[in-house]
Design a protein around this motif. Structure first.
Motif, PDB file in Angstrom:
ATOM      1  N   ASN A   4      -6.641  -4.326   7.077  1.00 46.19           N
ATOM      2  CA  ASN A   4      -7.740  -4.616   6.011  1.00 46.19           C
ATOM      3  C   ASN A   4      -6.884  -5.505   4.765  1.00 46.19           C
ATOM      4  O   ASN A   4      -6.308  -4.875   4.137  1.00 46.19           O
ATOM      5  CB  ASN A   4      -8.403  -3.383   5.337  1.00 46.19           C
ATOM      6  CG  ASN A   4      -9.383  -3.511   4.183  1.00 46.19           C
ATOM      7  OD1 ASN A   4      -9.471  -4.665   3.763  1.00 46.19           O
ATOM      8  ND2 ASN A   4      -9.840  -2.421   3.690  1.00 46.19           N
TER       9      ASN A   4
ATOM     10  N   TYR B 253     -12.990   3.717   5.683  1.00 51.96           N
ATOM     11  CA  TYR B 253     -12.234   4.130   6.690  1.00 51.96           C
ATOM     12  C   TYR B 253     -13.120   5.749   7.185  1.00 51.96           C
ATOM     13  O   TYR B 253     -13.433   6.300   6.281  1.00 51.96           O
ATOM     14  CB  TYR B 253     -10.813   4.976   6.381  1.00 51.96           C
ATOM     15  CG  TYR B 253     -10.391   5.650   7.517  1.00 51.96           C
ATOM     16  CD1 TYR B 253      -9.644   4.984   8.718  1.00 51.96           C
ATOM     17  CD2 TYR B 253     -10.063   7.280   7.547  1.00 51.96           C
ATOM     18  CE1 TYR B 253      -9.233   5.585   9.734  1.00 51.96           C
ATOM     19  CE2 TYR B 253      -9.531   7.670   8.739  1.00 51.96           C
ATOM     20  CZ  TYR B 253      -9.125   6.932   9.634  1.00 51.96           C
ATOM     21  OH  TYR B 253      -8.464   7.550  10.808  1.00 51.96           O
TER      22      TYR B 253
ATOM     23  N   ARG C 294     -10.065   6.541  -2.177  1.00 56.88           N
ATOM     24  CA  ARG C 294      -9.905   5.044  -2.229  1.00 56.88           C
ATOM     25  C   ARG C 294      -9.998   4.730  -0.461  1.00 56.88           C
ATOM     26  O   ARG C 294     -10.554   3.795  -0.351  1.00 56.88           O
ATOM     27  CB  ARG C 294      -8.612   4.759  -2.689  1.00 56.88           C
ATOM     28  CG  ARG C 294      -8.557   4.753  -4.029  1.00 56.88           C
ATOM     29  CD  ARG C 294      -7.523   3.867  -4.779  1.00 56.88           C
ATOM     30  NE  ARG C 294      -7.922   2.576  -4.511  1.00 56.88           N
ATOM     31  CZ  ARG C 294      -7.165   1.494  -4.206  1.00 56.88           C
ATOM     32  NH1 ARG C 294      -5.713   2.077  -3.734  1.00 56.88           N
ATOM     33  NH2 ARG C 294      -7.209   0.418  -3.844  1.00 56.88           N
ATOM     34  N   LEU C 295      -9.627   5.615   0.256  1.00 57.65           N
ATOM     35  CA  LEU C 295      -9.699   5.407   1.806  1.00 57.65           C
ATOM     36  C   LEU C 295     -11.134   5.419   2.162  1.00 57.65           C
ATOM     37  O   LEU C 295     -11.484   4.617   2.774  1.00 57.65           O
ATOM     38  CB  LEU C 295      -8.808   6.441   2.400  1.00 57.65           C
ATOM     39  CG  LEU C 295      -8.496   5.988   3.968  1.00 57.65           C
ATOM     40  CD1 LEU C 295      -7.646   4.936   4.037  1.00 57.65           C
ATOM     41  CD2 LEU C 295      -7.649   7.202   4.384  1.00 57.65           C
TER      42      LEU C 295
ATOM     43  N   ALA D  44       0.954  -1.290  -0.079  1.00 58.46           N
ATOM     44  CA  ALA D  44       0.059   0.053   0.219  1.00 58.46           C
ATOM     45  C   ALA D  44       0.874   1.091   0.066  1.00 58.46           C
ATOM     46  O   ALA D  44       1.783   1.331   0.799  1.00 58.46           O
ATOM     47  CB  ALA D  44      -0.887  -0.023   1.244  1.00 58.46           C
TER      48      ALA D  44
ATOM     49  N   GLN E 295      -7.810  -6.384   2.014  1.00 60.32           N
ATOM     50  CA  GLN E 295      -7.890  -5.854   0.813  1.00 60.32           C
ATOM     51  C   GLN E 295      -7.360  -4.850   0.241  1.00 60.32           C
ATOM     52  O   GLN E 295      -7.341  -4.386  -0.940  1.00 60.32           O
ATOM     53  CB  GLN E 295      -9.576  -5.938   0.549  1.00 60.32           C
ATOM     54  CG  GLN E 295     -10.350  -7.206   0.841  1.00 60.32           C
ATOM     55  CD  GLN E 295      -9.858  -8.400  -0.104  1.00 60.32           C
ATOM     56  OE1 GLN E 295      -9.820  -8.328  -1.073  1.00 60.32           O
ATOM     57  NE2 GLN E 295      -9.838  -9.301   1.083  1.00 60.32           N
ATOM     58  N   ALA E 296      -6.838  -4.174   1.286  1.00 61.62           N
ATOM     59  CA  ALA E 296      -6.087  -2.717   0.971  1.00 61.62           C
ATOM     60  C   ALA E 296      -4.959  -3.041   0.172  1.00 61.62           C
ATOM     61  O   ALA E 296      -3.954  -3.396   0.812  1.00 61.62           O
ATOM     62  CB  ALA E 296      -6.088  -2.025   2.309  1.00 61.62           C
TER      63      ALA E 296
ATOM     64  N   LEU F  64      -5.396   0.214   7.000  1.00 57.55           N
ATOM     65  CA  LEU F  64      -4.931  -0.508   5.931  1.00 57.55           C
ATOM     66  C   LEU F  64      -4.021  -1.500   6.219  1.00 57.55           C
ATOM     67  O   LEU F  64      -4.190  -2.589   5.453  1.00 57.55           O
ATOM     68  CB  LEU F  64      -3.964   0.529   4.946  1.00 57.55           C
ATOM     69  CG  LEU F  64      -4.591   1.658   4.531  1.00 57.55           C
ATOM     70  CD1 LEU F  64      -3.503   2.887   4.059  1.00 57.55           C
ATOM     71  CD2 LEU F  64      -5.621   1.445   3.373  1.00 57.55           C
TER      72      LEU F  64
ATOM     73  N   GLU G 187     -14.042   4.993   0.174  1.00 55.59           N
ATOM     74  CA  GLU G 187     -14.528   3.707  -0.546  1.00 55.59           C
ATOM     75  C   GLU G 187     -13.929   2.345   0.249  1.00 55.59           C
ATOM     76  O   GLU G 187     -15.105   1.430   0.381  1.00 55.59           O
ATOM     77  CB  GLU G 187     -13.732   3.579  -1.883  1.00 55.59           C
ATOM     78  CG  GLU G 187     -14.615   4.642  -2.800  1.00 55.59           C
ATOM     79  CD  GLU G 187     -14.210   4.583  -4.195  1.00 55.59           C
ATOM     80  OE1 GLU G 187     -14.442   5.414  -5.131  1.00 55.59           O
ATOM     81  OE2 GLU G 187     -13.294   3.734  -4.505  1.00 55.59           O
ATOM     82  N   ALA G 188     -13.003   2.271   0.910  1.00 53.17           N
ATOM     83  CA  ALA G 188     -12.463   1.037   1.654  1.00 53.17           C
ATOM     84  C   ALA G 188     -13.254   1.031   3.157  1.00 53.17           C
ATOM     85  O   ALA G 188     -13.191   0.055   3.523  1.00 53.17           O
ATOM     86  CB  ALA G 188     -11.129   1.152   1.926  1.00 53.17           C
TER      87      ALA G 188
ATOM     88  N   TYR H 293      -3.159   5.486  -1.540  1.00 53.03           N
ATOM     89  CA  TYR H 293      -4.220   5.883  -0.970  1.00 53.03           C
ATOM     90  C   TYR H 293      -3.757   7.262  -0.683  1.00 53.03           C
ATOM     91  O   TYR H 293      -2.656   7.611  -0.111  1.00 53.03           O
ATOM     92  CB  TYR H 293      -4.473   5.044   0.362  1.00 53.03           C
ATOM     93  CG  TYR H 293      -5.341   3.563   0.178  1.00 53.03           C
ATOM     94  CD1 TYR H 293      -6.299   3.710   0.040  1.00 53.03           C
ATOM     95  CD2 TYR H 293      -4.350   2.652  -0.239  1.00 53.03           C
ATOM     96  CE1 TYR H 293      -7.072   2.491  -0.269  1.00 53.03           C
ATOM     97  CE2 TYR H 293      -4.826   1.485  -0.468  1.00 53.03           C
ATOM     98  CZ  TYR H 293      -6.074   1.258  -0.295  1.00 53.03           C
ATOM     99  OH  TYR H 293      -6.848   0.061  -0.489  1.00 53.03           O
TER     100      TYR H 293
END
Length: 205
Positions: free
Chosen positions: A121, A189, A183-184, A66, A123-124, A118, A186-187, A128
């Motif tokens: 997670n 956070y 993106r953060l 990441a 998937q992260a 991150l 959407e994830a 970002y």
């Protein structure tokens, strides 16, 4: 050196987090943008591109990677804020330069919170932006800083002073940009300090 250590490890880590900066995008005056924006062409953008590329090879080992592009971190000690506060202490604070440039701020607690998020997670991966979801102009931030310090924010600071104080890093304060943490968000956070007034209040409380 980090990549060499990863390659030499008997057991590879599951994750490498590469800390970079929003300077990657270079000076921008075209409003808000997200992680899909292209790299800039100035010196700091070039440094960020080379710096991010330095860990790319770990992905070939199947390691999650990441890249976090961090904005101007608001904290009581260190970073840009203590130096920006100084004129306000003497009732001489105000915007830097024109004040129209973007100010990509983020509270230190959200930098730490986002890194933990991150890391936890699975998937992260990828890039970002670590900036608050409500970007400001420099003039708007200066007014917020004045409110927090109970000082006026009327006297513009000449750009030359900040060039001397910050060197190349002054580019982000003088030329500005408004990156969003798309993106953060959407994830999933959740920012602790999405608004600047609350962020500054927590620092000066």
């Amino acid at each position: 050196a980090v990549v060499e250590a990863v390659l030499a490890a008997r057991q590879h880590p599951e994750l490498v987090i590469q800390a970079s900066a929003v300077g990657y995008y270079g000076p921008r005056s075209d409003g808000v943008f997200d992680e899909s924006a292209p790299a800039g062409s100035d010196f700091l953008a070039g440094v960020c591109q080379d710096w991010e590329a330095a860990t790319r090879s770990v992905e070939a080992l199947g390691i999650r990677r990441a890249v976090v592009r961090i904005g101007v971190v608001l904290a009581a000690h260190g970073g840009a804020l203590p130096r920006q506060m100084l004129p306000f202490r003497f009732f001489a604070g105000g915007p830097i330069g024109s004040g129209r440039q973007g100010y990509p701020w983020i509270h230190l607690d959200d930098v730490v919170g986002a890194l933990v998020f991150l890391a936890e997670n699975p998937q992260a991966r990828g890039v970002y932006n670590l900036t608050a979801p409500n970007p400001l102009t420099n003039a708007e931030f200066s007014r917020a800083l004045g409110r927090a310090l109970h000082r006026p924010a009327l006297i513009p600071a000449p750009g030359l002073i900040f060039r001397l104080a910050f060197g190349e890093a002054a580019t982000i304060l003088l030329d500005g940009q408004m990156p969003l943490p798309t993106r953060l968000l959407e994830a999933g956070y959740s920012f602790r300090y999405p608004q600047v007034d609350a962020a500054l209040k927590s620092i000066f409380a």
